[in-house]
Design a protein around this motif. Structure first.
Motif, short mmCIF file in Angstrom:
data_model
loop_
_atom_site.label_atom_id
_atom_site.label_comp_id
_atom_site.label_asym_id
_atom_site.label_seq_id
_atom_site.Cartn_x
_atom_site.Cartn_y
_atom_site.Cartn_z
N HIS A 173 0.52 -3.53 9.77
CA HIS A 173 1.73 -3.63 8.95
C HIS A 173 1.75 -4.89 8.08
N SER A 174 1.11 -5.98 8.56
CA SER A 174 1.28 -7.21 7.81
C SER A 174 -0.01 -7.80 7.26
N PRO A 227 -2.85 1.67 5.74
CA PRO A 227 -1.97 2.48 6.59
C PRO A 227 -1.02 3.31 5.70
N PRO A 228 -0.35 4.31 6.27
CA PRO A 228 0.62 5.08 5.49
C PRO A 228 1.71 4.17 4.91
N LEU A 229 2.38 4.65 3.87
CA LEU A 229 3.43 3.86 3.22
C LEU A 229 4.48 3.38 4.20
N GLU A 230 4.78 4.20 5.20
CA GLU A 230 5.81 3.83 6.19
C GLU A 230 5.45 2.50 6.86
N ALA A 231 4.16 2.31 7.18
CA ALA A 231 3.75 1.04 7.81
C ALA A 231 3.72 -0.08 6.78
N GLN A 232 3.34 0.24 5.57
CA GLN A 232 3.29 -0.79 4.52
C GLN A 232 4.67 -1.38 4.23
N LEU A 233 5.71 -0.57 4.43
CA LEU A 233 7.07 -1.03 4.10
C LEU A 233 7.58 -2.11 5.06
N ARG A 288 -5.42 -0.95 -2.74
CA ARG A 288 -4.29 -1.90 -2.64
C ARG A 288 -3.16 -1.30 -1.83
N ARG A 289 -2.32 -2.19 -1.32
CA ARG A 289 -1.06 -1.73 -0.74
C ARG A 289 -0.10 -1.44 -1.88
N VAL A 290 0.73 -0.42 -1.73
CA VAL A 290 1.63 -0.08 -2.83
C VAL A 290 3.10 -0.30 -2.48
N ALA A 291 3.39 -0.69 -1.24
CA ALA A 291 4.79 -1.04 -0.91
C ALA A 291 5.02 -2.47 -1.38
N ILE A 292 5.32 -2.60 -2.65
CA ILE A 292 5.53 -3.94 -3.23
C ILE A 292 6.75 -3.91 -4.13
#
Ligand code: MG
Length: 374
Positions: free
Chosen positions: A156-157, A177-183, A277-281
């Motif tokens: 997650h982090s 990870p899925p978006l849920e974890a990225q959030l 890249r992570r997209v929960a930004i």
């Protein structure tokens, strides 16, 4: 909406020890309930978030912080059409691996472990808690959580290097990870940035004027509160501005994630995993506001002697207790003594101490050191 990026509960890779499904709770709802009923979760109530001394009954501890993160993360997940149950389970478990006394405690524990060429990492510790240290079920060790929740605990982090952490190979460390974890991580940051500002002003560590001078978004919202709420007290205006700042940061995360997913042309959960890249930004504006707030907190709050002196004092006791058990392993509780026959003593002592609440550590420190003096 990002419905097409929602992780479908029915596609879970399941539990380590297969179990029949529940008649009316899905797998992630069950994971959430298992987390809430765990000991490690209840101990969050007596673990420092930022403010160590019980100077006030209403400052955040790690439990109330966790509830704030879960609330923010769920709000964002619902607004984006993501899997709210998975997000909630991940947010509720995100801090269970933290040792006593916040970041000071974590640094000290890591430094002690580094003397043995080892490390302390709260995400890895959280995984060990849910995999082995919780004893609630006859059929298996730990909580037997779904793969995605365990994966989210690790991912997650931060990203872990597969070569350095071969034991985490099953989590495909080269994939997102899925978006849920990225959030969870950005929701965590929004929650603690706003909460720390709230508690710091309440504690008198920083005056509101200093916040207004140095955090532009806050100043703008304060002036808006002054215009809209004529006759409001300073305290009311502060709360109004703070609430709206939280709202703006959350909106920035929702808008930014939607835009980033669009820009990266993500069409499926598989695309999220494969994306470099992570997209929960947050949006650029949201990121800038968040950065400014963080800089202010680092300069004016986290380094303030009112906070650091007490935390240092407590973290020193953590070190003393760590070294005490290394020198006197027969003083460990029986379960840990048994483990020490199979595993390095420093690891067993680290696990014991990391699981303690602030109060328990202080009490034990008092007792053991008292005995030494006798
Ligand atoms: Mg947190």
């Amino acid at each position: 909406m990002l419905h097409h990026l929602r992780f479908p509960t029915e596609q879970s890779q399941g539990r380590r020890y297969p179990e029949p499904s529940h008649p009316y709770r899905n797998d992630y709802q069950r994971d959430r309930d298992r987390i809430i009923h765990s000991r490690a979760f209840r101990r969050l109530e007596n673990k420092t978030q930022v403010f160590t001394a019980p100077a006030s009954d209403h400052f955040r501890n790690r439990l109330t912080h966790t509830i704030e993160v879960a609330q923010i993360a769920r709000t964002v997940a619902v607004a984006l059409g993501l899997n709210e149950d998975l997000v909630e389970a991940l947010a509720l478990v995100h801090d269970v691996g933290h040792p006593p006394f916040g970041h000071s405690g974590e640094e000290k524990l890591h430094t002690e472990m580094a003397r043995f060429g080892d490390r302390f990492d709260h995400n890895l510790h959280a995984l060990r808690i849910v995999e082995s240290f919780e004893h609630r079920y006859a059929a298996f060790p730990g909580l037997n959580l779904t793969f995605e929740v365990r994966e989210g605990i690790i991912k997650h982090s931060r990203d872990y290097d597969a070569a350095q952490f071969p034991e985490l190979a099953e989590y495909s460390l080269d994939r997102r990870p899925p978006l849920e974890a990225q959030l969870v991580d950005p929701a965590d940051e929004i929650a603690y940035d706003c909460a720390d500002l709230d508690d710091a002003v309440d504690a008198g560590i920083v005056p509101v004027d200093a916040v207004r001078e140095q955090v532009a978004l806050f100043d703008r919202l304060w002036e808006q509160a002054e215009r809209e709420c004529a006759g409001a007290t300073e305290h009311q205006k502060f709360n109004q501005a703070l609430r709206q700042m939280l709202d703006a940061l959350v909106s920035g995360l929702i808008d930014g994630t939607r835009a980033a997913a669009g820009n990266s042309k993500l069409r499926s959960v598989e695309d999220v995993r494969a994306c470099p890249r992570r997209v929960a930004i947050a949006t650029e504006e949201g990121r800038q506001a968040g950065r400014r707030l963080k800089e202010f907190l680092h300069d004016q709050v986290y380094r303030s002697p009112a906070l650091t002196e007490e935390k240092e004092r407590c973290a020193e006791k953590l070190v003393e207790l760590f070294r005490f058990y290394l020198a006197n392993p027969e003083k460990l509780p029986p379960g840990y003594r048994e483990r020490a026959e199979q595993e390095p003593l420093h690891r067993v002592v680290c696990d014991y101490i990391a699981g303690m609440t602030d109060n328990y550590l202080l009490r034990l420190h008092g007792e053991e050191m008292e005995e030494l003096r006798d």
